[in-house]
Design a protein around this motif. Structure first.
Motif, PDB file in Angstrom:
ATOM      1  N   CYS A 139       0.809  -1.225   0.000  1.00 27.43           N
ATOM      2  CA  CYS A 139       0.000   0.000   0.000  1.00 27.43           C
ATOM      3  C   CYS A 139       0.840   1.271   0.000  1.00 27.43           C
ATOM      4  O   CYS A 139       0.374   2.325  -0.422  1.00 27.43           O
ATOM      5  CB  CYS A 139      -0.995   0.008   1.144  1.00 27.43           C
ATOM      6  SG  CYS A 139      -0.229   0.078   2.769  1.00 27.43           S
ATOM      7  N   ARG A 140       2.077   1.190   0.437  1.00 30.90           N
ATOM      8  CA  ARG A 140       2.960   2.372   0.415  1.00 30.90           C
ATOM      9  C   ARG A 140       3.115   2.905  -1.007  1.00 30.90           C
ATOM     10  O   ARG A 140       3.456   4.067  -1.205  1.00 30.90           O
ATOM     11  CB  ARG A 140       4.320   2.030   1.009  1.00 30.90           C
ATOM     12  CG  ARG A 140       5.141   1.097   0.142  1.00 30.90           C
ATOM     13  CD  ARG A 140       6.423   0.613   0.792  1.00 30.90           C
ATOM     14  NE  ARG A 140       7.030  -0.443   0.006  1.00 30.90           N
ATOM     15  CZ  ARG A 140       6.632  -1.711  -0.029  1.00 30.90           C
ATOM     16  NH1 ARG A 140       5.609  -2.090   0.697  1.00 30.90           N
ATOM     17  NH2 ARG A 140       7.248  -2.591  -0.772  1.00 30.90           N
ATOM     18  N   GLU A 141       2.864   2.055  -2.005  1.00 24.44           N
ATOM     19  CA  GLU A 141       3.002   2.468  -3.397  1.00 24.44           C
ATOM     20  C   GLU A 141       1.868   3.380  -3.856  1.00 24.44           C
ATOM     21  O   GLU A 141       2.012   4.078  -4.857  1.00 24.44           O
ATOM     22  CB  GLU A 141       3.062   1.247  -4.314  1.00 24.44           C
ATOM     23  CG  GLU A 141       4.267   0.362  -4.070  1.00 24.44           C
ATOM     24  CD  GLU A 141       4.230  -0.898  -4.920  1.00 24.44           C
ATOM     25  OE1 GLU A 141       3.929  -0.790  -6.124  1.00 24.44           O
ATOM     26  OE2 GLU A 141       4.502  -1.998  -4.371  1.00 24.44           O
ATOM     27  N   SER A 146      -0.947   4.648  -1.258  1.00 25.55           N
ATOM     28  CA  SER A 146      -1.703   5.299  -0.190  1.00 25.55           C
ATOM     29  C   SER A 146      -1.144   6.666   0.181  1.00 25.55           C
ATOM     30  O   SER A 146       0.062   6.892   0.152  1.00 25.55           O
ATOM     31  CB  SER A 146      -1.705   4.407   1.056  1.00 25.55           C
ATOM     32  OG  SER A 146      -2.365   5.068   2.130  1.00 25.55           O
ATOM     33  N   CYS A 150      -0.740   5.398   4.504  1.00 20.03           N
ATOM     34  CA  CYS A 150      -0.158   4.108   4.877  1.00 20.03           C
ATOM     35  C   CYS A 150       1.180   3.939   4.156  1.00 20.03           C
ATOM     36  O   CYS A 150       1.261   4.023   2.939  1.00 20.03           O
ATOM     37  CB  CYS A 150      -1.096   2.951   4.537  1.00 20.03           C
ATOM     38  SG  CYS A 150      -0.511   1.378   5.223  1.00 20.03           S
ATOM     39  N   THR A 151       2.226   3.709   4.932  1.00 21.39           N
ATOM     40  CA  THR A 151       3.569   3.586   4.369  1.00 21.39           C
ATOM     41  C   THR A 151       4.034   2.138   4.322  1.00 21.39           C
ATOM     42  O   THR A 151       5.198   1.862   4.038  1.00 21.39           O
ATOM     43  CB  THR A 151       4.574   4.427   5.175  1.00 21.39           C
ATOM     44  OG1 THR A 151       4.567   3.981   6.536  1.00 21.39           O
ATOM     45  CG2 THR A 151       4.224   5.907   5.109  1.00 21.39           C
ATOM     46  N   GLY A 152       3.124   1.214   4.598  1.00 23.95           N
ATOM     47  CA  GLY A 152       3.450  -0.208   4.559  1.00 23.95           C
ATOM     48  C   GLY A 152       2.928  -0.918   5.787  1.00 23.95           C
ATOM     49  O   GLY A 152       2.063  -0.424   6.495  1.00 23.95           O
ATOM     50  N   GLU A 170       1.643   0.647   9.032  1.00 22.27           N
ATOM     51  CA  GLU A 170       2.436   1.777   9.504  1.00 22.27           C
ATOM     52  C   GLU A 170       2.001   2.971   8.679  1.00 22.27           C
ATOM     53  O   GLU A 170       1.908   2.885   7.444  1.00 22.27           O
ATOM     54  CB  GLU A 170       3.926   1.526   9.332  1.00 22.27           C
ATOM     55  CG  GLU A 170       4.745   2.697   9.871  1.00 22.27           C
ATOM     56  CD  GLU A 170       6.220   2.396   9.969  1.00 22.27           C
ATOM     57  OE1 GLU A 170       6.597   1.544  10.796  1.00 22.27           O
ATOM     58  OE2 GLU A 170       6.970   3.020   9.194  1.00 22.27           O
ATOM     59  N   ASN A 171       1.726   4.072   9.354  1.00 26.05           N
ATOM     60  CA  ASN A 171       1.160   5.246   8.710  1.00 26.05           C
ATOM     61  C   ASN A 171       1.968   6.486   9.056  1.00 26.05           C
ATOM     62  O   ASN A 171       2.673   6.520  10.068  1.00 26.05           O
ATOM     63  CB  ASN A 171      -0.282   5.446   9.189  1.00 26.05           C
ATOM     64  CG  ASN A 171      -1.097   4.189   9.023  1.00 26.05           C
ATOM     65  OD1 ASN A 171      -1.536   3.873   7.932  1.00 26.05           O
ATOM     66  ND2 ASN A 171      -1.279   3.449  10.094  1.00 26.05           N
ATOM     67  N   THR A 185      -5.141   8.385  -4.173  1.00 26.35           N
ATOM     68  CA  THR A 185      -4.861   6.957  -4.031  1.00 26.35           C
ATOM     69  C   THR A 185      -5.301   6.190  -5.273  1.00 26.35           C
ATOM     70  O   THR A 185      -4.561   5.363  -5.803  1.00 26.35           O
ATOM     71  CB  THR A 185      -5.547   6.390  -2.774  1.00 26.35           C
ATOM     72  OG1 THR A 185      -4.939   6.990  -1.620  1.00 26.35           O
ATOM     73  CG2 THR A 185      -5.447   4.885  -2.690  1.00 26.35           C
TER      74      THR A 185
END
Length: 179
Positions: free
Chosen positions: A36-38, A40, A43-45, A63-64, A168
């Motif tokens: 999701c980091r790609e 979001s 959200c960084t993963g 992790e946000n 997003t």
């Protein structure tokens, strides 16, 4: 806002796009939450911490990161923070959804997700978010606010959600089509 003046749902947002990939290919990317980091905004993963990844009942620890200028006057979490989300729908090629959990592990009425449908040349992808009632976090943020501050917060947070979700969806389309 008092309980009687709060509308239900608090937030209900969706954004749609066409993607030049099959529903199965779209699902394979978006159900891989550690990626999701790609796409979001916050959200960084993260990682799967319970259950088989991406299946109903599995739990993702995200992790946000939130910038300091986001609704800067309100007491929202800034910088890095973590969430736990429980997968509540996992239908390959059709639907993937997760509910945010409380600190003690209960699913809340705050559900993010994606719906996918076949379309000529690919798929239609819809990113959804619905918060029916205030989450644990929202109740904490608004606990000390006046009625006017609550109205302002919900208006500004709703605008933030719409902006974030539009960004997003645009990034997710690019990621999926490049995969």
């Amino acid at each position: 806002m008092t309980e009687s003046s709060v509308t239900t749902p608090l937030f209900e947002v969706d954004f749609e796009t066409r993607v030049e990939k099959s529903p199965a290919a779209v699902y394979a990317v978006l159900s891989d939450l550690p990626r999701c980091r790609e796409w979001s905004e916050e959200c960084t993963g993260g990682e799967w911490v319970e259950g088989a990844p991406g299946t109903v009942g599995s739990v993702f620890r995200g992790e946000n990161f939130r910038r300091t200028d986001v609704v800067s006057w309100a007491p929202v979490v800034r910088g890095v923070w973590h969430t736990h989300a429980e997968v509540v729908a996992a239908e390959p090629g059709r639907r993937f959804r997760w509910a945010m959990r409380t600190n003690d592990g209960r699913a809340q009425d705050s559900v993010w997700g994606f719906d996918i449908a076949p379309a000529p040349g690919g798929s239609t992808l819809v990113h959804t978010f619905r918060m029916g009632t205030a989450t644990e976090g929202i109740r904490g943020i608004t606990a000390e606010m006046t009625e006017d501050e609550k109205k302002r917060f919900f208006a500004e947070w709703g605008a933030k959600l719409e902006k974030d979700m539009a960004a997003t969806v645009a990034r997710l389309k690019k990621v999926i089509e490049a995969d």
